[in-house]
Design an enzyme around this catalytic site. Structure first.
Site, PDB file in Angstrom:
ATOM      1  N   CYS A 136     -97.178  22.117 -44.380  1.00  0.00           N
ATOM      2  CA  CYS A 136     -96.880  22.157 -45.811  1.00  0.00           C
ATOM      3  C   CYS A 136     -97.188  23.518 -46.415  1.00  0.00           C
ATOM      4  O   CYS A 136     -96.550  23.933 -47.382  1.00  0.00           O
ATOM      5  CB  CYS A 136     -97.647  21.065 -46.538  1.00  0.00           C
ATOM      6  SG  CYS A 136     -99.403  21.038 -46.162  1.00  0.00           S
TER       7      CYS A 136
ATOM      8  N   GLU B 165    -100.928  15.417 -51.781  1.00  0.00           N
ATOM      9  CA  GLU B 165    -100.809  16.735 -51.161  1.00  0.00           C
ATOM     10  C   GLU B 165     -99.400  16.801 -50.608  1.00  0.00           C
ATOM     11  O   GLU B 165     -99.072  16.149 -49.616  1.00  0.00           O
ATOM     12  CB  GLU B 165    -101.873  16.902 -50.064  1.00  0.00           C
ATOM     13  CG  GLU B 165    -102.104  18.341 -49.646  1.00  0.00           C
ATOM     14  CD  GLU B 165    -101.165  18.776 -48.539  1.00  0.00           C
ATOM     15  OE1 GLU B 165    -100.146  19.430 -48.882  1.00  0.00           O
ATOM     16  OE2 GLU B 165    -101.425  18.474 -47.388  1.00  0.00           O
TER      17      GLU B 165
ATOM     18  N   GLU C 148     -88.051  23.423 -49.163  1.00  0.00           N
ATOM     19  CA  GLU C 148     -88.956  23.350 -48.017  1.00  0.00           C
ATOM     20  C   GLU C 148     -88.143  22.914 -46.793  1.00  0.00           C
ATOM     21  O   GLU C 148     -87.537  21.836 -46.794  1.00  0.00           O
ATOM     22  CB  GLU C 148     -90.082  22.356 -48.277  1.00  0.00           C
ATOM     23  CG  GLU C 148     -91.070  22.280 -47.131  1.00  0.00           C
ATOM     24  CD  GLU C 148     -92.195  21.297 -47.389  1.00  0.00           C
ATOM     25  OE1 GLU C 148     -93.355  21.626 -47.081  1.00  0.00           O
ATOM     26  OE2 GLU C 148     -91.910  20.192 -47.900  1.00  0.00           O
TER      27      GLU C 148
ATOM     28  N   LYS D 200    -102.388   4.157 -43.127  1.00  0.00           N
ATOM     29  CA  LYS D 200    -101.041   3.974 -42.589  1.00  0.00           C
ATOM     30  C   LYS D 200    -100.566   5.290 -41.986  1.00  0.00           C
ATOM     31  O   LYS D 200    -100.126   6.189 -42.684  1.00  0.00           O
ATOM     32  CB  LYS D 200    -100.049   3.522 -43.659  1.00  0.00           C
ATOM     33  CG  LYS D 200     -98.780   2.908 -43.052  1.00  0.00           C
ATOM     34  CD  LYS D 200     -97.530   3.111 -43.883  1.00  0.00           C
ATOM     35  CE  LYS D 200     -96.905   4.465 -43.689  1.00  0.00           C
ATOM     36  NZ  LYS D 200     -96.360   4.680 -42.324  1.00  0.00           N
TER      37      LYS D 200
ATOM     38  N   GLY E  13     -93.785  11.649 -52.675  1.00  0.00           N
ATOM     39  CA  GLY E  13     -94.955  11.712 -53.538  1.00  0.00           C
ATOM     40  C   GLY E  13     -94.639  11.287 -54.964  1.00  0.00           C
ATOM     41  O   GLY E  13     -95.431  10.572 -55.602  1.00  0.00           O
TER      42      GLY E  13
ATOM     43  N   GLY F  32     -97.485  14.280 -47.715  1.00  0.00           N
ATOM     44  CA  GLY F  32     -96.102  14.184 -47.271  1.00  0.00           C
ATOM     45  C   GLY F  32     -95.184  14.952 -48.195  1.00  0.00           C
ATOM     46  O   GLY F  32     -95.603  15.881 -48.898  1.00  0.00           O
TER      47      GLY F  32
END
Length: 505
Positions: A298, A264, A399, A189, A247, A242
């Site tokens: 990331c 991740e 982030e 996806k 997550g 993501g």
């Protein structure tokens, strides 16, 4: 409905007005007729429409993947034959390199040099796993006399793989290559914002000889298609790249059926520059570490800690070079930074910078939306340096996922390590020092899955990529990744001449 034959040689152009999803080796439209519209972030122009998968489509993709795994031949292929197919995928990608680069730039707005590097690594991922799978095997273990024990590596089954928008092709390769190498089937996806190159990769897999149903590609929303796959009781594994909040949600949903999960997730990676560092190298590496891919990475080194003895010299050079970074036409070789993915992300970045100003921080470079000539309708942000920050500021803790770096001084090694580890994340980190012993000592104490010593690059095929703490778990891009897509079966046998009678009856 268009069928992609395994021996088909005629190649359709990668640039199209409409892109189908791929289910069971066929290019199909959505069962609902719905479409996604994908736009070029650099100029805001419509690129194409894409079939938008529904839950009904997701169920069809699952059935195709389940049938291909349970009844198909792919997992039964000798590893050498699977390796040949992976190498053919890489060869087709290499032959169509420029097309892939162009499509990735149009779909993401990233710079030419960034897209070229990422397409190259996507190709190398398939080549790496084509080699790695040949040596992936079980073990023979020491057991008491007259017993024999060996292990087998068996593919885990049907895997749902959820791809982010920042590295669409490369992340798809990171996940597809090891999964199909061991014999799994996958339902990919891609992100709704950037689905195009993942769809093309699915087509290339079929062209290379991957059987129908082994690789399925479903563009669609995470709330519908993503959740459906995560919650499906017969999907065996979920691999997600993501944000940390999503997550956590995936982990919770997957736990209801005890799926294998690889996550991740986000990062707030530190870069430490010691007083004995090669300052020019550290400046150049730090520049790349945060502004590459427009900071939408990331493992972007978004926290910069500089020893107080060299702070002024370092910052003068760092600010000067930051202001020289070129924004604009992504296809121009002189462009350093591409666009931000969309208006929502641009607003998020601007919000964090404004919060830093309100908290009393100083903006040394950038700090505002950019409007490159000819690209005024796109989404752009100036490379931004923020100083005079404290560890409790949002701009330091969260982030941001944009071209924004916060800079602080430190006095000694102990303080540098404390500051670096003062975060909820633990993905990447960097150490700049000419003292090898110090670099090793600091690397051992940093709580991160990746430490870059005097180096701006975080990974190559073969090097583990993954994080500590809330940056997730599992390692991708390496030989160990193959184990994430396999189950280990232990077979214990007895070959003694006398029958065993444990109860003595």
């Amino acid at each position: 409905m268009t069928t992609i034959r395994e021996n088909e040689t005629e190649q359709e152009s990668m640039k199209r007005e409409f892109y189908h999803m791929i289910i069971n080796g066929e290019k199909v439209k959505s069962s609902t007729g719905e479409v996604l519209k994908t736009y070029n972030p650099a100029n805001g122009e419509l690129i194409a429409e894409v079939a938008k998968a529904s839950k009904e489509d997701a169920e069809k993709a699952f059935e195709a993947a389940r049938n291909a795994f349970d009844k198909g031949k792919w997992k039964l292929f000798p590893v050498g034959k699977r390796a040949q197919v992976l190498n053919k995928i890489a060869a087709i990608m290499r032959n169509r390199f420029n097309e892939l680069v162009e499509l990735e730039i149009l779909d993401t707005g990233k710079s030419l040099h960034a897209a070229q590097g990422q397409v190259t690594q996507a190709i190398e991922d398939f080549e790496f796993y084509a080699g790695a799978i040949v040596g992936h095997r079980g073990t023979v273990n020491n057991v008491p006399g007259q017993f024999h024990n060996y292990t087998e590596k068996e593919p885990v089954g049907v895997c749902a793989q959820i791809i982010p928008w920042n590295y669409p092709l490369m992340m798809a390769a990171w996940k597809i290559a090891p999964a199909i190498a061991v014999g799994c089937t996958v339902i990919v996806k891609p992100a709704s914002l950037t689905p195009l190159t993942a769809i093309i990769l699915g087509e290339i897999c079929l062209e290379a000889g991957v059987p129908a149903g082994v690789v399925n590609v479903l563009p669609g929303s995470g709330s519908d298609v993503g959740n459906f796959l995560v919650e499906h009781p017969q999907v065996d594994k979920v691999a997600f790249t993501g944000s940390t909040p999503i997550g956590k949600d995936i982990m919770g949903k997957a736990s209801q059926t005890l799926k294998r999960v690889t996550l991740e997730l986000g990062g707030k990676s530190p870069s430490i520059v010691f007083e004995d560092a090669d300052i020019d190298a550290a400046v150049d590496g730090s520049l790349f570490g945060i502004f590459y891919n427009s900071g939408q990475s990331c493992e972007a080194r978004s926290r910069l800690y500089v020893h107080e003895d060299i702070y002024e010299e370092f910052m003068n050079k760092f600010v000067e070079k930051t202001k020289k970074l070129q924004l604009g036409n992504p296809f121009d070789k002189t462009t350093h930074m591409g666009a931000i993915i969309d208006q929502s992300q641009l607003d998020t970045i601007e919000g964090y910078v404004q919060s830093a100003k309100e908290d009393g921080a100083d903006i040394l470079a950038g700090g505002k939306v950019a409007k490159p000539e000819g690209y005024e309708n796109g989404f752009w942000y100036e490379p931004t340096i923020i100083s005079n920050v404290t560890q409790d500021m949002k701009v330091v803790r969260d982030e941001i996922f944009g071209p924004v770096v916060v800079v602080s001084k430190f006095k000694d090694e102990k303080e540098a390590i404390r500051l670096a580890n003062d975060t909820d994340f633990g993905l990447g980190s960097a150490v700049w020092s000419k003292d090898g012993a110090r670099a090793t000592r600091v690397a051992n104490q940093i709580q991160a899955g990746i430490v870059m010593v005097n180096c701006p690059f975080s990974a190559f095929p073969g090097t583990p990529f993954g994080g500590y703490k809330q940056s997730g778990f599992g390692r991708e891009l390496c030989i160990e990744t193959l184990d994430l897509y396999t189950e280990t079966k232990s077979v214990l046998s007895y070959y003694g001449s006398r029958p065993l009678n444990p109860f003595g009856l």
